[in-house]
Design an enzyme around this catalytic site. Structure first.
Site, PDB file in Angstrom:
ATOM      1  N   LYS A 135       2.353   1.559  -0.866  1.00 52.69           N
ATOM      2  CA  LYS A 135       2.259   3.017  -0.704  1.00 52.69           C
ATOM      3  C   LYS A 135       1.420   3.443   0.507  1.00 52.69           C
ATOM      4  O   LYS A 135       1.701   4.477   1.120  1.00 52.69           O
ATOM      5  CB  LYS A 135       1.634   3.625  -1.965  1.00 52.69           C
ATOM      6  N   GLU A 172       2.234  14.121  -5.829  1.00 52.10           N
ATOM      7  CA  GLU A 172       2.446  13.784  -7.232  1.00 52.10           C
ATOM      8  C   GLU A 172       2.176  12.295  -7.363  1.00 52.10           C
ATOM      9  O   GLU A 172       2.254  11.552  -6.392  1.00 52.10           O
ATOM     10  CB  GLU A 172       3.892  14.088  -7.621  1.00 52.10           C
ATOM     11  N   SER A 214       5.336  -5.584  -4.268  1.00 50.60           N
ATOM     12  CA  SER A 214       4.952  -4.272  -3.732  1.00 50.60           C
ATOM     13  C   SER A 214       3.538  -3.842  -4.075  1.00 50.60           C
ATOM     14  O   SER A 214       2.960  -3.004  -3.397  1.00 50.60           O
ATOM     15  CB  SER A 214       5.938  -3.216  -4.222  1.00 50.60           C
TER      16      SER A 214
END
Lengths: 282, 392
Positions: B84, B106, B373
């Site tokens: 991210k 969010e 990830s």
């Protein structure tokens, strides 16, 4: 679509603006909803804006979202919505009925079947909250095919190009936003530049009704003074349902009072008296 | 810039009010891509702050089959604990470029919220994170992390109290405050231009992988595998391989308690096409078009839609999408820890589980890359609870 034209022509003659209340169809139950809508009409509503309950209403604030949840919990789906509309249309052949919903409900049924059913239920206009003009073409084509007015939202920040595009396609009325944000009475209405309303008339856009945050009579007089042809009041109406949810009689009494007061504020010649009247109300 | 659509999918289905904000964002992104100084700052932050490039690790014990070699792309080692951070730095820089001082975001698992909060701390942006109330419960350490990083975390109680409801609230905030606020969307979904922006700011995952595997193995992998919730890590991994037709692209969705139940989050495997959060894509919905609640053991995959480019890749048959259950993901979570000394995020465990399945069944030599990830630190308490419950 002609019902809007007739409504605006009659109101013009009577020197009045339009008062169009919004409620969510089936809130709190289909039977009560029918009763509520009749109350609104009998108390002076000039037209109706009726919402289809949806699971993810991104353009709505907490009050209308809560009404959607009440209706969904009561098992209200598009079929029940169309049933209510059909009953209203049979009893009130002349009142303009607009529906307001989200795109996925239209896609799920299929564009053509959806507009076909809307037309046969007696709907005059369809406003899809999450379809901006740049994505509107297939929706507009289906609407026009079934003689339904596609309604466009004109926000205060609209670009000239989008305004022109909306003007070419708009029928029925134009939903003019008083401010940014989502529906709700937490932020009150602000009056858009009279210049924007002038532009709408210059481009021959369908008559503007002002919405978002319309909760008091003086909002209506300001809207009409700014050149709007009327108002749409949603959250303030739905709030009366929420506040009186225990008793349908109380809901009807509250809506009857509210609608009469708001309708009275649409009279052109009474504009100067509204302020005094408004203070009594609040 | 590319168009708003990937084949039939994508678009910008949002209230007219948000169109100028999306147009402004698209313009800022297009300009930034051409601006050497923007790219220099972005890549410098990626290298010196976030820790790129991330390693490509050849696993020693994960594969059950000597014919199959499995590599892990180590996004778990990135600052923030997941991929991210890449795109958040990009969008935070875009926020500054647009002259906005406030960021709205969010978050589901909290990973995007944490990444957004750290980028905002670094770049001195006000940060407001919407998080489903249920997710706040599941991911308390991340709520604390965000607050520590100076972000305001707002629990969302409406609807199911998960990611989709947090997105709804964030969109509402943006509708009221777009002039001074940027909505830093966390996945490759949502209205145009977000799916493109998020992909481009994650593209280095696949680009690095390609260079690294060529160096180590002298050839491209047979398949790249990534988990898919909204699909950002997967599209970041896939982007540079889309034109390499011999590389299979495999997205792994959360099958939750099983695809035959209603408790899953597999929008591509089991959903149908529709519109959610501004994009036309695969979603989970009932016959009337009401959005259904998704479910997954992993909060980051618990989302009833998917990025529109994944729908397109599925539609044209370029990518394959499969689903892995909670139980399989939990087993992979533990197995990777035991066999390689790496604790993966529950999200990434779905991709690991599928790679293990492929390895079990392979009859020929195969070279696989799994995008790991994120790391599993955030999931330790939750998994501990689940496993204790199972044992008792």
């Amino acid at each position: 679509m002609t019902r809007y034209r007739t409504m605006f022509a009659n109101l013009d003659r009577k020197q009045q603006g339009a008062f169009v209340p919004y409620v969510t169809l089936g809130d709190p139950t289909p039977e009560a909803s029918l009763d509520i809508i009749e109350t609104l009409i009998n108390a002076g509503a000039d037209g109706l804006e009726l919402g289809f309950p949806y699971s993810d209403p991104i353009a709505d604030g907490p009050i209308i979202q809560a009404s959607s949840i009440r209706a969904l919990d009561a098992g209200v789906r598009p079929k029940e919505c169309f049933d209510i509309i059909h009953k209203i249309r049979n009893r009130y052949p002349d009142i303009p009925i607009g529906i307001l919903l989200y795109s996925n409900l239209v896609l799920a049924k299929g564009l053509d079947p959806f507009y076909d059913q809307a037309a046969s239920s007696g709907v005059d206009s369809v406003l899809i909250a999450d379809v901006p003009v740049k994505e509107s073409q297939p929706f507009c084509e289906a609407a026009i095919k079934h003689s339904i007015a596609p309604i466009f939202i004109v926000p205060p920040n609209i670009t000239e190009a989008n305004l022109q595009r909306i003007s070419k396609q708009s029928e029925g009325y134009t939903y003019l936003l008083s401010r940014a944000g989502v529906t709700g009475t937490e932020s009150v209405a602000q009056m858009p530049a009279a210049e924007l309303i002038k532009k709408l008339s210059h481009y021959k856009t369908a008559p503007p009704l002002l919405g978002f945050g319309i909760s008091r009579p003086e909002h209506i007089s300001s809207a009409i003074n700014a050149g709007a042809k009327g108002v749409i009041s949603g959250s303030a109406v739905v709030k009366k349902i929420e506040e009186n949810i225990e008793s349908l009689d109380d809901i009807k009494a509250a809506l009857n009072d509210f609608t009469s007061i708001m309708k009275a504020a649409t009279y052109y010649q009474r504009q100067t008296r509204i302020k005094v009247h408004a203070e009594e109300v609040i | 810039m590319s168009t708003a659509y990937f084949g039939n999918f994508g678009g910008a289905f949002v209230p007219e009010l948000l169109i100028p904000a999306l147009d402004e964002l698209e313009q800022a992104f297009v300009d930034a891509q051409k601006d050497a100084s923007f790219n220099e700052e972005f890549f410098s932050l990626l290298e010196n702050y976030a820790g790129r490039p991330t390693p490509l690790t050849k696993t020693r014990n994960l594969s059950s089959n000597p014919l199959v070699t499995i590599y892990l792309k180590r996004e778990d080692l990135l600052h923030g604990g997941a991929h991210k951070t890449n795109q958040v730095l990009g969008q935070a820089l875009l926020t500054k470029r647009m002259g906005k001082a406030r960021v709205i975001a969010e978050t589901g698992a909290g990973q995007h919220g944490v990444a957004t909060a750290l980028a905002c701390a670094l770049l001195k942006l006000e940060c407001c994170i919407y998080m489903g109330a249920k997710d706040c419960q599941r991911q308390q350490p991340n709520v604390f992390r965000m607050r520590l990083l100076g972000a305001k975390v707002i629990p969302v109680n409406s609807g199911s109290g998960t990611l989709k409801d947090a997105v709804n609230e964030a969109l509402r905030d943006w509708s009221a405050n777009y002039e001074g606020s940027h909505y830093l969307l966390g996945t490759a979904a949502g209205p145009h231009p977000f799916p493109t922006i998020v992909r481009e700011f994650h593209r280095m995952i696949g680009a690095e992988t390609k260079a690294q595997i060529l160096k180590k193995e002298g050839r491209l992998p047979d398949a790249v595998i990534a988990c898919v919730g909204g699909g950002s890590n997967a599209i970041g991994m896939f982007a540079d391989f889309i034109d390499e037709e011999n590389v299979r692209l495999i997205g792994v969705e959360p099958a939750g308690k099983g695809l035959h139940t209603k408790e899953h989050g597999a929008a591509l495997c089991q959903g149908s096409t529709g519109i959610l959060h501004g994009t036309y894509t695969h979603i989970m919905q009932d016959i009337d078009g009401q959005i259904e609640e998704s479910y997954s053991v992993s909060a980051g995959l618990d989302y009833p839609a998917v990025g529109p480019q994944h729908s397109h890749l599925k539609d044209i048959g370029r990518a394959e999408y499969v689903a892995v259950t909670d139980d399989e993901a939990l087993q992979a979570f533990q197995y990777l820890a035991e066999s390689e000394g790496i604790i993966p995020a529950l999200e990434s465990s779905h991709a690991v589980a599928h790679a293990m399945k492929i390895a079990d069944q392979a009859e020929d030599e195969m070279l696989l890359v799994v995008n790991l990830s994120g790391r599993g630190d955030k999931d330790l308490d939750y998994v501990n609870q689940l496993l204790s419950k199972e044992a008792s």
